[in-house]
Design a protein around this motif. Structure first.
Motif, PDB file in Angstrom:
ATOM      1  N   ALA A   1       0.859  -1.186   0.000  1.00  0.00           N
ATOM      2  CA  ALA A   1       0.000   0.000   0.000  1.00  0.00           C
ATOM      3  C   ALA A   1       0.884   1.220   0.000  1.00  0.00           C
ATOM      4  O   ALA A   1       2.021   1.195   0.514  1.00  0.00           O
ATOM      5  CB  ALA A   1      -0.934  -0.004   1.216  1.00  0.00           C
ATOM      6  N   ASP A   2       0.358   2.327  -0.570  1.00  0.00           N
ATOM      7  CA  ASP A   2       1.183   3.529  -0.699  1.00  0.00           C
ATOM      8  C   ASP A   2       0.987   4.524   0.440  1.00  0.00           C
ATOM      9  O   ASP A   2       1.667   5.547   0.487  1.00  0.00           O
ATOM     10  CB  ASP A   2       0.912   4.224  -2.040  1.00  0.00           C
ATOM     11  CG  ASP A   2      -0.562   4.573  -2.227  1.00  0.00           C
ATOM     12  OD1 ASP A   2      -1.371   4.182  -1.367  1.00  0.00           O
ATOM     13  OD2 ASP A   2      -0.880   5.218  -3.242  1.00  0.00           O
ATOM     14  N   HIS A   3       0.040   4.301   1.354  1.00  0.00           N
ATOM     15  CA  HIS A   3      -0.085   5.146   2.542  1.00  0.00           C
ATOM     16  C   HIS A   3      -0.905   4.396   3.586  1.00  0.00           C
ATOM     17  O   HIS A   3      -1.424   3.288   3.335  1.00  0.00           O
ATOM     18  CB  HIS A   3      -0.704   6.507   2.217  1.00  0.00           C
ATOM     19  CG  HIS A   3      -2.029   6.441   1.518  1.00  0.00           C
ATOM     20  ND1 HIS A   3      -3.218   6.174   2.161  1.00  0.00           N
ATOM     21  CD2 HIS A   3      -2.339   6.603   0.207  1.00  0.00           C
ATOM     22  CE1 HIS A   3      -4.217   6.185   1.304  1.00  0.00           C
ATOM     23  NE2 HIS A   3      -3.703   6.437   0.097  1.00  0.00           N
ATOM     24  N   GLY A   4      -1.092   4.983   4.761  1.00  0.00           N
ATOM     25  CA  GLY A   4      -1.701   4.294   5.873  1.00  0.00           C
ATOM     26  C   GLY A   4      -3.155   3.947   5.670  1.00  0.00           C
ATOM     27  O   GLY A   4      -3.609   2.844   6.030  1.00  0.00           O
ATOM     28  N   GLU A   5      -3.942   4.859   5.120  1.00  0.00           N
ATOM     29  CA  GLU A   5      -5.365   4.585   4.938  1.00  0.00           C
ATOM     30  C   GLU A   5      -5.590   3.457   3.934  1.00  0.00           C
ATOM     31  O   GLU A   5      -6.471   2.612   4.115  1.00  0.00           O
ATOM     32  CB  GLU A   5      -6.085   5.856   4.483  1.00  0.00           C
ATOM     33  CG  GLU A   5      -6.205   6.910   5.581  1.00  0.00           C
ATOM     34  CD  GLU A   5      -7.105   8.050   5.165  1.00  0.00           C
ATOM     35  OE1 GLU A   5      -7.511   8.085   3.987  1.00  0.00           O
ATOM     36  OE2 GLU A   5      -7.391   8.907   6.022  1.00  0.00           O
ATOM     37  N   ALA A   6      -4.764   3.437   2.869  1.00  0.00           N
ATOM     38  CA  ALA A   6      -4.873   2.332   1.904  1.00  0.00           C
ATOM     39  C   ALA A   6      -4.534   1.005   2.569  1.00  0.00           C
ATOM     40  O   ALA A   6      -5.141  -0.042   2.261  1.00  0.00           O
ATOM     41  CB  ALA A   6      -3.956   2.592   0.710  1.00  0.00           C
ATOM     42  N   ALA A   7      -3.598   1.020   3.506  1.00  0.00           N
ATOM     43  CA  ALA A   7      -3.245  -0.216   4.208  1.00  0.00           C
ATOM     44  C   ALA A   7      -4.384  -0.691   5.085  1.00  0.00           C
ATOM     45  O   ALA A   7      -4.669  -1.902   5.163  1.00  0.00           O
ATOM     46  CB  ALA A   7      -1.989   0.016   5.042  1.00  0.00           C
ATOM     47  N   LEU A   8      -5.083   0.235   5.778  1.00  0.00           N
ATOM     48  CA  LEU A   8      -6.219  -0.164   6.607  1.00  0.00           C
ATOM     49  C   LEU A   8      -7.351  -0.732   5.758  1.00  0.00           C
ATOM     50  O   LEU A   8      -8.021  -1.697   6.166  1.00  0.00           O
ATOM     51  CB  LEU A   8      -6.706   1.030   7.429  1.00  0.00           C
ATOM     52  CG  LEU A   8      -5.743   1.532   8.529  1.00  0.00           C
ATOM     53  CD1 LEU A   8      -6.343   2.739   9.233  1.00  0.00           C
ATOM     54  CD2 LEU A   8      -5.448   0.426   9.525  1.00  0.00           C
ATOM     55  N   GLU A   9      -7.581  -0.132   4.608  1.00  0.00           N
ATOM     56  CA  GLU A   9      -8.609  -0.676   3.715  1.00  0.00           C
ATOM     57  C   GLU A   9      -8.231  -2.078   3.239  1.00  0.00           C
ATOM     58  O   GLU A   9      -9.096  -2.954   3.103  1.00  0.00           O
ATOM     59  CB  GLU A   9      -8.804   0.266   2.520  1.00  0.00           C
ATOM     60  CG  GLU A   9      -9.377   1.629   2.898  1.00  0.00           C
ATOM     61  CD  GLU A   9      -9.453   2.560   1.710  1.00  0.00           C
ATOM     62  OE1 GLU A   9      -9.033   2.125   0.604  1.00  0.00           O
ATOM     63  OE2 GLU A   9      -9.916   3.704   1.875  1.00  0.00           O
ATOM     64  N   LEU A  10      -6.941  -2.282   3.001  1.00  0.00           N
ATOM     65  CA  LEU A  10      -6.490  -3.592   2.552  1.00  0.00           C
ATOM     66  C   LEU A  10      -6.673  -4.646   3.645  1.00  0.00           C
ATOM     67  O   LEU A  10      -6.992  -5.810   3.370  1.00  0.00           O
ATOM     68  CB  LEU A  10      -5.025  -3.498   2.128  1.00  0.00           C
ATOM     69  CG  LEU A  10      -4.436  -4.685   1.354  1.00  0.00           C
ATOM     70  CD1 LEU A  10      -5.218  -4.942   0.066  1.00  0.00           C
ATOM     71  CD2 LEU A  10      -2.971  -4.403   1.023  1.00  0.00           C
ATOM     72  N   LEU A  11      -6.501  -4.241   4.901  1.00  0.00           N
ATOM     73  CA  LEU A  11      -6.651  -5.183   6.008  1.00  0.00           C
ATOM     74  C   LEU A  11      -8.100  -5.612   6.215  1.00  0.00           C
ATOM     75  O   LEU A  11      -8.357  -6.654   6.831  1.00  0.00           O
ATOM     76  CB  LEU A  11      -6.111  -4.559   7.308  1.00  0.00           C
ATOM     77  CG  LEU A  11      -4.591  -4.489   7.453  1.00  0.00           C
ATOM     78  CD1 LEU A  11      -4.232  -3.786   8.749  1.00  0.00           C
ATOM     79  CD2 LEU A  11      -3.974  -5.874   7.411  1.00  0.00           C
ATOM     80  N   GLU A  12      -9.057  -4.815   5.736  1.00  0.00           N
ATOM     81  CA  GLU A  12     -10.465  -5.161   5.906  1.00  0.00           C
ATOM     82  C   GLU A  12     -10.825  -6.421   5.133  1.00  0.00           C
ATOM     83  O   GLU A  12     -11.715  -7.184   5.529  1.00  0.00           O
ATOM     84  CB  GLU A  12     -11.351  -3.993   5.453  1.00  0.00           C
ATOM     85  CG  GLU A  12     -11.229  -2.743   6.314  1.00  0.00           C
ATOM     86  CD  GLU A  12     -11.760  -2.981   7.717  1.00  0.00           C
ATOM     87  OE1 GLU A  12     -12.638  -3.854   7.887  1.00  0.00           O
ATOM     88  OE2 GLU A  12     -11.291  -2.285   8.645  1.00  0.00           O
ATOM     89  N   THR A  13     -10.140  -6.639   4.014  1.00  0.00           N
ATOM     90  CA  THR A  13     -10.463  -7.785   3.159  1.00  0.00           C
ATOM     91  C   THR A  13      -9.419  -8.886   3.222  1.00  0.00           C
ATOM     92  O   THR A  13      -9.681 -10.000   2.764  1.00  0.00           O
ATOM     93  CB  THR A  13     -10.614  -7.312   1.705  1.00  0.00           C
ATOM     94  OG1 THR A  13      -9.388  -6.691   1.287  1.00  0.00           O
ATOM     95  CG2 THR A  13     -11.749  -6.295   1.582  1.00  0.00           C
ATOM     96  N   ALA A  14      -8.261  -8.597   3.746  1.00  0.00           N
ATOM     97  CA  ALA A  14      -7.187  -9.599   3.778  1.00  0.00           C
ATOM     98  C   ALA A  14      -7.133 -10.283   5.133  1.00  0.00           C
ATOM     99  O   ALA A  14      -7.697  -9.823   6.126  1.00  0.00           O
ATOM    100  CB  ALA A  14      -5.841  -8.931   3.481  1.00  0.00           C
ATOM    101  N   GLU A  15      -6.426 -11.424   5.151  1.00  0.00           N
ATOM    102  CA  GLU A  15      -6.225 -12.131   6.399  1.00  0.00           C
ATOM    103  C   GLU A  15      -5.195 -11.401   7.250  1.00  0.00           C
ATOM    104  O   GLU A  15      -4.492 -10.490   6.786  1.00  0.00           O
ATOM    105  CB  GLU A  15      -5.751 -13.559   6.114  1.00  0.00           C
ATOM    106  CG  GLU A  15      -6.761 -14.406   5.363  1.00  0.00           C
ATOM    107  CD  GLU A  15      -6.245 -15.817   5.138  1.00  0.00           C
ATOM    108  OE1 GLU A  15      -5.085 -16.073   5.526  1.00  0.00           O
ATOM    109  OE2 GLU A  15      -7.003 -16.641   4.593  1.00  0.00           O
TER     110      GLU A  15
END
Length: 790
Positions: free
Chosen positions: A701-715
């Motif tokens: 992910a390119d910043h923190g908010e994108a990483a949090l969104e990615l964690l919503e769907t990933a393990e």
């Protein structure tokens, strides 16, 4: 034994003799009664006399006269202290008060010991510290300690036969007490002399109330020379009208009028005013009598001068002549004669402008001929009521103010340059991370002997060299990672002295000196070695530029209090320091270059022979270690760099997190999912490729908010690898949000800033740091260790 009277002394030689004779007589009597022989009885008596004589002789020979214990006669010390106008007190080793004079009692309201005075906490701490310094150094002093509302200076000297007493001397602050000083003059002999010259004078406060007045004024205003005048409103003592002028209220209308002359003793609205009243004889000549004007100026304790309408000096007092460097016997004709040639026109124009009434008051920065390198402030004010005088001049010594301004400007500039250098180093580290990472990936596909292998190695070597430059920039901006330890400076110098002898060459002699009883310091030994090497190499280059060899002297010693005061307590606080001094016999540093030597990329060497980061690195290391560095030099006589490190006290260990030791292994393969968060595309790409090659599954992910969104769907990932400084949401904010969901997840921060600085600003536990630039191998090892420790 010693009693109260001489007759009561028992056991002297005379008493022993009498006792022996009595005993002999009794023995002889008994023998005579028993056997009736006078010869035998006489023999007993004679033997008793002989024995008594021998005993008395031995007693006189072995008995020593009693030694009288000397006691200090403090009456003499008290008499000497009483003869001193300053407040004086003497204390003993335990801090008790031995004696003090009346001035001390008046100042303190009694006889408390100096450390027990009723002072503010900062002043009491300074006074106590001054006493400790006097016990250690023999003498100490402090200024501007406020006692009973008055600022005083204190000097403490260790004295006595066994150096077991302290003499405290309190003196008034050596500044002009405008109200008190002039008031004393008006109430004293000077006021009487002014009255004899026909001058009635009063000192008024900012509200127009009389602070003091001379006897002539009291006699005219109240009819008695000793009448109280303090606190009176001078305006209430005078009346006036357009026909008769100003006169005293208590006098009838036929009494003589007076003329009022006023001198503001300052430029502010709340400054006191000196008022002089003279008989109005009805002529301008009487009003502007030069004798009266000079008498008035002579009682004012700071420099004043009057200039007429033609721009010429009319009168000046001794203080003005002394500050201006003028000869009292041959005073200058014009104010412009006192200043340097470049300021003559400005002074003449200012005086001309004030003589025409175009301005009221102003300050002009000028340079005097006697001190062309220092700027002073010339205060110019239009004045009326002094006959032919139209301009009042006074000096304001702002040398200390200018020095502080220069130091503040230099410190601000160094701080701004440091922030710029740190920002440049951080961005440059991102670029170097990508270059080094791509080189590592290319080297995995090429083996030694390939046509491209050597070129890739050269690119990587140059990138590492550039990385060392960024580390120097971070050192200057005090953002590098330090590993401080408690150490002795002589040990550091000894470790590096062998290397220095090789670096300096055969034409340069290295001399090392170590002082005794040096306090330990807390610093990074590796960085201190770099400091010594950089300064020694600079000294070698300066001596080689002179065309011959020379001598480099490295000395460690304890810093004295007098030395610290000379450096300036506003720059370096008083305390215990261990000094490291490196001096050379080279060409020295020109005065115009000296203020710039610690700036990055500033160098006096030829193009291509220096980066200009050597001294800036030294400056950053010393400052980040809590020390101070000074450069002293005279052209042609060499230069001396003195570094002061605070003495480390036991128990002052800073809580610097230590990286846990790990077992070296070449196995960097792993498994699991890693969430990679990095805003720089080139760094993110190289890190993703490097971690994927090691066996990890990488989510980027390119910043923190994108990483949090990615964690919503990933393990749940096994590890978070994140940059610290990112737009939208930075690394620490992201880490706190992830820890709320996964409290035990390990986190690895990547950053181009210093680890210590980041740890102070990040309030998270169990996080690891990886400084940029890093190689593929270093990233793999850091990820493996973070997973293992997590």
């Amino acid at each position: 034994m010693r009693g109260g009277k001489t007759g009561e002394i028992i056991g002297g030689p005379r008493d022993a003799l009498l006792i022996a004779l009595a005993a002999g007589a009794v023995a002889g009597g008994i023998v005579l009664w028993l056997i009736g022989s006078i010869v035998v009885a006489g023999t007993f008596l004679a033997a008793a006399v002989v024995v008594a004589g021998v005993a008395v002789a031995l007693r006189v020979a072995v008995t020593k006269p009693p030694v009288s214990q000397q006691t200090a006669d403090w009456s003499l010390a008290a008499a000497l202290a009483g003869a001193n106008a300053d407040a004086v007190a003497v204390t003993g080793r335990t801090g008790h008060l031995v004696c003090a004079n009346e001035a001390y009692e008046t100042m303190c309201g009694g006889f408390p010991t100096p450390p027990a005075l009723a002072l503010s906490d900062p002043d009491l701490a300074r006074l106590t510290a001054t006493g400790r310094d006097a016990w250690r150094d023999g003498h100490a002093a402090a200024a501007r300690i406020e006692i009973a509302g008055q600022p005083v200076s204190v000097e403490v000297t260790r004295s006595g036969h066994a150096a077991d007493h302290l003499v405290w001397r309190f003196t008034g602050q050596r500044t002009i007490d405008m109200l008190g000083g002039i008031a004393d003059e008006l109430d004293g002999v000077m006021g009487d002399r002014m009255g004899e010259a026909g001058l009635m004078a009063a000192l008024l406060d900012a509200d127009g109330k009389v602070v003091a007045g001379n006897r002539a004024l009291r006699a005219r205003a109240f009819g008695r020379a000793n009448a109280p005048i303090e606190g009176q409103d001078l305006a209430n003592l005078l009346v006036g009208d357009a026909q008769r002028g100003i006169r005293f209220a208590r006098e009838d209308e036929d009494a003589g009028a007076v003329r009022l002359l006023q001198v503001a003793l300052g430029s502010g609205d709340h400054s006191p005013t000196l008022v002089a009243l003279i008989e109005d004889a009805g002529s301008a000549a009487a009003v502007g009598d030069p004798h009266d004007v000079e008498t008035l100026l002579s009682v004012i304790p700071f420099g004043l001068a009057l200039v007429d309408r033609e721009g010429r000096f009319l009168a000046m007092n001794a203080a003005f002549a002394r500050m201006a460097g003028a000869e009292p016997a041959a005073p200058p004709l014009y104010p412009g004669d006192l200043v340097v040639r470049e300021d003559k026109a400005a002074v003449a124009d200012a005086v001309r402008r004030f003589t025409t009434g175009g301005a009221q008051s102003a300050d002009l920065a000028i340079r005097l001929k006697d001190h062309p390198d220092e700027t002073v402030a010339l205060s110019i004010a239009a004045t009326r009521g002094f006959g032919g005088a139209s301009v009042l001049l006074s000096f304001k010594d702002n040398g200390e103010e200018n020095r502080l301004k220069r130091e503040v400007a230099q410190a601000t500039k160094m701080q701004a340059v440091g922030q710029l250098a740190g920002g440049v180093a951080h961005d440059f580290n991102n670029i170097l991370t990508a270059i080094i990472g791509h080189c590592d990936l290319m080297l995995m596909r090429h083996s030694p002997g390939d046509s491209d292998y050597d070129d890739i190695q050269q690119i990587r070597a140059n990138s590492n060299r550039a990385a060392s430059l960024t580390r120097q920039l971070l050192a200057f901006s005090r953002q590098q990672t330090l590993r401080p330890q408690v150490l002795q400076l002589p040990d550091v110098v000894s470790e590096v002295s062998t290397l220095l002898r090789r670096l300096l060459g055969e034409t340069v002699v290295l001399e090392v000196k170590h002082g005794r009883d040096l306090g330990a310091v807390r610093a990074d030994p590796g960085q201190l070695e770099q400091v010594v090497v950089n300064l020694a190499v600079n000294a070698r280059d300066a001596m080689l530029a002179k065309g011959a060899g020379g001598r480099v002297t490295i000395q460690t010693r304890a810093a004295t209090i007098a030395e610290l005061r000379q450096r300036g307590t506003d720059i370096m606080p008083i305390g215990d320091y261990t000094a490291l001094e490196i001096a050379d016999t080279g060409t020295g540093i020109p005065p115009e270059v000296l203020p710039k030597i610690f700036e990055p990329f500033f160098t006096t060497k030829e193009v291509g022979k220096g980066t200009g980061l050597g001294l800036s690195t030294v400056y950053g290391i010393v400052k980040q270690s809590g020390g101070y560095i000074f450069a002293d030099s005279r052209p042609g006589q060499g230069a001396t760099f003195t570094i002061y490190f605070p003495v480390h006290a036991a128990g002052d260990e800073a809580a610097v997190p230590r990286t846990p030791a790990r077992t070296k292994t070449t196995d960097t393969w792993g498994s699991g999912t890693i969430l990679l968060v990095e805003d720089e595309d080139m760094v993110r790409a190289i890190a993703e490729r490097a971690l994927t090659r090691q066996g990890y599954t990488v989510l980027s992910a390119d910043h923190g908010e994108a990483a949090l969104e990615l964690l919503e769907t990933a393990e749940r990932p096994s590890l978070i690898v994140s940059d610290v400084m990112m737009p939208v949401m930075d690394g620490p904010t992201l880490a706190r949000a992830v820890r709320e969901r996964y409290p035990d997840i390990p986190i690895l921060f990547m950053s181009g800033y210093a680890e210590e600085q980041l740890r102070r600003s990040i309030d998270l536990d169990h996080v690891a740091f990886l400084p940029k630039p890093f190689s593929v191998q270093q990233l793999a090892e850091a990820a493996r260790d973070a997973l293992a420790n997590g």
